[in-house]
Design a protein around this motif. Structure first.
Motif, PDB file in Angstrom:
ATOM      1  N   MET A   1       0.848  -1.178   0.000  1.00 38.38           N
ATOM      2  CA  MET A   1       0.000   0.000   0.000  1.00 38.38           C
ATOM      3  C   MET A   1       0.897   1.246   0.000  1.00 38.38           C
ATOM      4  O   MET A   1       1.770   1.400   0.840  1.00 38.38           O
ATOM      5  N   PRO A   2       0.696   2.182  -0.941  1.00 43.23           N
ATOM      6  CA  PRO A   2       1.552   3.369  -1.013  1.00 43.23           C
ATOM      7  C   PRO A   2       1.294   4.316   0.154  1.00 43.23           C
ATOM      8  O   PRO A   2       0.196   4.408   0.674  1.00 43.23           O
ATOM      9  N   ASP A   3       2.349   5.025   0.535  1.00 40.78           N
ATOM     10  CA  ASP A   3       2.260   6.005   1.612  1.00 40.78           C
ATOM     11  C   ASP A   3       1.634   7.276   1.052  1.00 40.78           C
ATOM     12  O   ASP A   3       2.172   7.890   0.132  1.00 40.78           O
ATOM     13  N   THR A   4       0.477   7.678   1.577  1.00 38.05           N
ATOM     14  CA  THR A   4      -0.204   8.874   1.079  1.00 38.05           C
ATOM     15  C   THR A   4       0.187  10.135   1.841  1.00 38.05           C
ATOM     16  O   THR A   4      -0.237  11.217   1.488  1.00 38.05           O
ATOM     17  N   ASN A   5       0.972  10.011   2.891  1.00 40.29           N
ATOM     18  CA  ASN A   5       1.427  11.175   3.645  1.00 40.29           C
ATOM     19  C   ASN A   5       2.688  11.732   3.006  1.00 40.29           C
ATOM     20  O   ASN A   5       3.671  11.030   2.852  1.00 40.29           O
ATOM     21  N   GLU A   6       2.617  13.013   2.626  1.00 44.12           N
ATOM     22  CA  GLU A   6       3.798  13.640   2.055  1.00 44.12           C
ATOM     23  C   GLU A   6       4.750  14.008   3.187  1.00 44.12           C
ATOM     24  O   GLU A   6       4.339  14.531   4.207  1.00 44.12           O
ATOM     25  N   ARG A   7       6.020  13.730   2.978  1.00 45.15           N
ATOM     26  CA  ARG A   7       7.010  14.036   4.006  1.00 45.15           C
ATOM     27  C   ARG A   7       8.165  14.814   3.408  1.00 45.15           C
ATOM     28  O   ARG A   7       8.535  14.620   2.266  1.00 45.15           O
ATOM     29  N   SER A   8       8.740  15.654   4.215  1.00 42.21           N
ATOM     30  CA  SER A   8       9.955  16.376   3.834  1.00 42.21           C
ATOM     31  C   SER A   8      10.629  16.824   5.117  1.00 42.21           C
ATOM     32  O   SER A   8      10.069  16.726   6.199  1.00 42.21           O
ATOM     33  N   ALA A   9      11.818  17.327   4.965  1.00 41.50           N
ATOM     34  CA  ALA A   9      12.532  17.835   6.131  1.00 41.50           C
ATOM     35  C   ALA A   9      11.959  19.182   6.582  1.00 41.50           C
ATOM     36  O   ALA A   9      12.158  19.586   7.720  1.00 41.50           O
ATOM     37  N   TYR A  10      11.234  19.856   5.690  1.00 40.75           N
ATOM     38  CA  TYR A  10      10.702  21.177   6.024  1.00 40.75           C
ATOM     39  C   TYR A  10       9.548  21.036   7.018  1.00 40.75           C
ATOM     40  O   TYR A  10       8.636  20.261   6.816  1.00 40.75           O
ATOM     41  N   PRO A  11       9.584  21.795   8.118  1.00 42.91           N
ATOM     42  CA  PRO A  11       8.546  21.675   9.150  1.00 42.91           C
ATOM     43  C   PRO A  11       7.177  22.159   8.661  1.00 42.91           C
ATOM     44  O   PRO A  11       7.078  23.046   7.818  1.00 42.91           O
ATOM     45  N   HIS A  12       6.138  21.593   9.243  1.00 41.57           N
ATOM     46  CA  HIS A  12       4.771  22.021   8.945  1.00 41.57           C
ATOM     47  C   HIS A  12       4.589  23.445   9.474  1.00 41.57           C
ATOM     48  O   HIS A  12       5.177  23.817  10.504  1.00 41.57           O
ATOM     49  N   PRO A  13       3.780  24.275   8.813  1.00 43.60           N
ATOM     50  CA  PRO A  13       3.574  25.655   9.274  1.00 43.60           C
ATOM     51  C   PRO A  13       3.113  25.769  10.729  1.00 43.60           C
ATOM     52  O   PRO A  13       3.423  26.756  11.398  1.00 43.60           O
ATOM     53  N   ARG A  14       2.405  24.772  11.257  1.00 44.13           N
ATOM     54  CA  ARG A  14       1.990  24.817  12.673  1.00 44.13           C
ATOM     55  C   ARG A  14       3.199  24.869  13.601  1.00 44.13           C
ATOM     56  O   ARG A  14       3.130  25.440  14.684  1.00 44.13           O
ATOM     57  N   GLU A  15       4.303  24.268  13.174  1.00 40.03           N
ATOM     58  CA  GLU A  15       5.509  24.293  14.012  1.00 40.03           C
ATOM     59  C   GLU A  15       6.076  25.703  14.126  1.00 40.03           C
ATOM     60  O   GLU A  15       6.632  26.073  15.159  1.00 40.03           O
ATOM     61  N   PHE A  16       5.962  26.501  13.071  1.00 35.63           N
ATOM     62  CA  PHE A  16       6.416  27.892  13.129  1.00 35.63           C
ATOM     63  C   PHE A  16       5.490  28.723  14.017  1.00 35.63           C
ATOM     64  O   PHE A  16       5.929  29.630  14.705  1.00 35.63           O
ATOM     65  N   ALA A  17       4.182  28.390  13.999  1.00 39.42           N
ATOM     66  CA  ALA A  17       3.196  29.175  14.741  1.00 39.42           C
ATOM     67  C   ALA A  17       3.410  29.125  16.251  1.00 39.42           C
ATOM     68  O   ALA A  17       3.012  30.055  16.952  1.00 39.42           O
ATOM     69  N   VAL A  18       4.031  28.073  16.747  1.00 44.05           N
ATOM     70  CA  VAL A  18       4.231  27.971  18.199  1.00 44.05           C
ATOM     71  C   VAL A  18       5.565  28.556  18.660  1.00 44.05           C
ATOM     72  O   VAL A  18       5.838  28.589  19.854  1.00 44.05           O
ATOM     73  N   MET A  19       6.373  29.023  17.731  1.00 44.74           N
ATOM     74  CA  MET A  19       7.685  29.584  18.080  1.00 44.74           C
ATOM     75  C   MET A  19       7.584  31.096  18.264  1.00 44.74           C
ATOM     76  O   MET A  19       6.805  31.765  17.584  1.00 44.74           O
ATOM     77  N   ARG A  20       8.394  31.623  19.160  1.00 43.53           N
ATOM     78  CA  ARG A  20       8.441  33.070  19.392  1.00 43.53           C
ATOM     79  C   ARG A  20       9.362  33.708  18.336  1.00 43.53           C
ATOM     80  O   ARG A  20      10.498  33.283  18.173  1.00 43.53           O
ATOM     81  N   PRO A  21       8.882  34.741  17.656  1.00 47.46           N
ATOM     82  CA  PRO A  21       9.723  35.401  16.650  1.00 47.46           C
ATOM     83  C   PRO A  21      10.809  36.270  17.282  1.00 47.46           C
ATOM     84  O   PRO A  21      10.678  36.724  18.418  1.00 47.46           O
ATOM     85  N   GLU A  22      11.848  36.499  16.516  1.00 49.39           N
ATOM     86  CA  GLU A  22      12.842  37.529  16.838  1.00 49.39           C
ATOM     87  C   GLU A  22      12.524  38.704  15.930  1.00 49.39           C
ATOM     88  O   GLU A  22      12.296  38.522  14.734  1.00 49.39           O
ATOM     89  N   TYR A  23      12.491  39.909  16.507  1.00 54.49           N
ATOM     90  CA  TYR A  23      12.114  41.089  15.739  1.00 54.49           C
ATOM     91  C   TYR A  23      13.321  41.977  15.469  1.00 54.49           C
ATOM     92  O   TYR A  23      14.180  42.144  16.328  1.00 54.49           O
ATOM     93  N   THR A  24      13.318  42.550  14.297  1.00 58.84           N
ATOM     94  CA  THR A  24      14.312  43.545  13.918  1.00 58.84           C
ATOM     95  C   THR A  24      13.558  44.821  13.573  1.00 58.84           C
ATOM     96  O   THR A  24      12.613  44.796  12.779  1.00 58.84           O
ATOM     97  N   ASP A  25      13.941  45.934  14.187  1.00 57.74           N
ATOM     98  CA  ASP A  25      13.340  47.224  13.876  1.00 57.74           C
ATOM     99  C   ASP A  25      14.005  47.772  12.621  1.00 57.74           C
ATOM    100  O   ASP A  25      15.238  47.805  12.530  1.00 57.74           O
ATOM    101  N   LEU A  26      13.195  48.214  11.676  1.00 57.69           N
ATOM    102  CA  LEU A  26      13.720  48.802  10.453  1.00 57.69           C
ATOM    103  C   LEU A  26      13.793  50.314  10.589  1.00 57.69           C
ATOM    104  O   LEU A  26      13.072  50.915  11.382  1.00 57.69           O
ATOM    105  N   GLU A  27      14.652  50.920   9.801  1.00 63.01           N
ATOM    106  CA  GLU A  27      14.842  52.377   9.865  1.00 63.01           C
ATOM    107  C   GLU A  27      13.579  53.139   9.494  1.00 63.01           C
ATOM    108  O   GLU A  27      13.371  54.246   9.966  1.00 63.01           O
ATOM    109  N   ASP A  28      12.729  52.551   8.648  1.00 63.75           N
ATOM    110  CA  ASP A  28      11.503  53.233   8.218  1.00 63.75           C
ATOM    111  C   ASP A  28      10.356  53.083   9.218  1.00 63.75           C
ATOM    112  O   ASP A  28       9.239  53.505   8.963  1.00 63.75           O
ATOM    113  N   GLY A  29      10.628  52.452  10.364  1.00 61.31           N
ATOM    114  CA  GLY A  29       9.615  52.268  11.387  1.00 61.31           C
ATOM    115  C   GLY A  29       8.915  50.924  11.318  1.00 61.31           C
ATOM    116  O   GLY A  29       8.115  50.608  12.184  1.00 61.31           O
ATOM    117  N   GLY A  30       9.210  50.130  10.310  1.00 59.10           N
ATOM    118  CA  GLY A  30       8.619  48.806  10.192  1.00 59.10           C
ATOM    119  C   GLY A  30       9.385  47.777  10.998  1.00 59.10           C
ATOM    120  O   GLY A  30      10.346  48.092  11.710  1.00 59.10           O
TER     121      GLY A  30
END
Length: 128
Positions: A1-30
Motif C-alpha cells: 500500500m503506497p504512503d499517502t502522507n507527504e514528508r519532507s525535512a521542512y517543518p509544517h507551518p503549525r511548528e512555526f506558529a508555536v515559536m516566538r519570533p525575533e524582531y528587527t526594527d527597520l529604519e523606516d519604522g517597520g
C-alpha cells in the motif's frame, strides 16, 4: 500500500506558529519577524510586530507548499471584511486573482483598488 502522507525535512507551518519570533526594527519604522524551526527560518515584514509575525507565518505556508504541492495555503483574511479603518475588503475570484491581486478595496477617494495578501500583511490590514 503506497504512503499517502507527504514528508519532507521542512517543518509544517503549525511548528512555526508555536515559536516566538525575533524582531528587527527597520529604519523606516517597520519590523521584520524571523521565526526559526532549526535549521529553517522564515521572515515577514510589516508596519507592526504582530503584522510581521503574521507575514512570517504566511511565508511558512507558502514555503511548505513548495515542498508539498497538495497543501492548501489558507488566506489569513476572511472572504469579506471591514478593517480597523472602516475600509471594506472583498476577496477576488480565482480568475481575477491571477492578474489583479487577492482582494479589492475602495480607497479614500472612492476608487476601487487591489492588493495581494503580501501587501496586506505588510500594511498590517486587520479585520475588525
Amino acid at each position: 500500500m503506497p504512503d499517502t502522507n507527504e514528508r519532507s525535512a521542512y517543518p509544517h507551518p503549525r511548528e512555526f506558529a508555536v515559536m516566538r519570533p525575533e524582531y528587527t526594527d527597520l529604519e523606516d519604522g517597520g519590523f521584520v519577524a524571523t521565526i526559526t524551526v532549526s535549521p529553517f527560518s522564515v521572515e515577514g515584514q510589516s508596519v507592526s510586530r504582530p503584522g510581521a509575525r503574521r507575514a512570517a507565518l504566511h511565508k511558512a505556508q507558502l514555503t511548505y507548499r513548495s515542498y508539498h504541492s497538495t497543501f492548501v495555503v489558507e488566506s489569513p483574511f476572511p472572504e469579506e471584511f471591514t478593517d480597523q479603518e472602516g475600509m471594506q475588503w472583498n476577496r477576488l475570484s480565482p480568475l481575477q486573482r491571477q492578474s489583479m491581486g487577492d482582494y479589492s478595496f475602495e480607497d479614500m477617494e472612492g476608487e476601487v483598488d487591489y492588493a495581494d495578501i503580501d501587501q496586506m500583511l505588510m500594511w498590517d490590514v486587520r479585520p475588525v
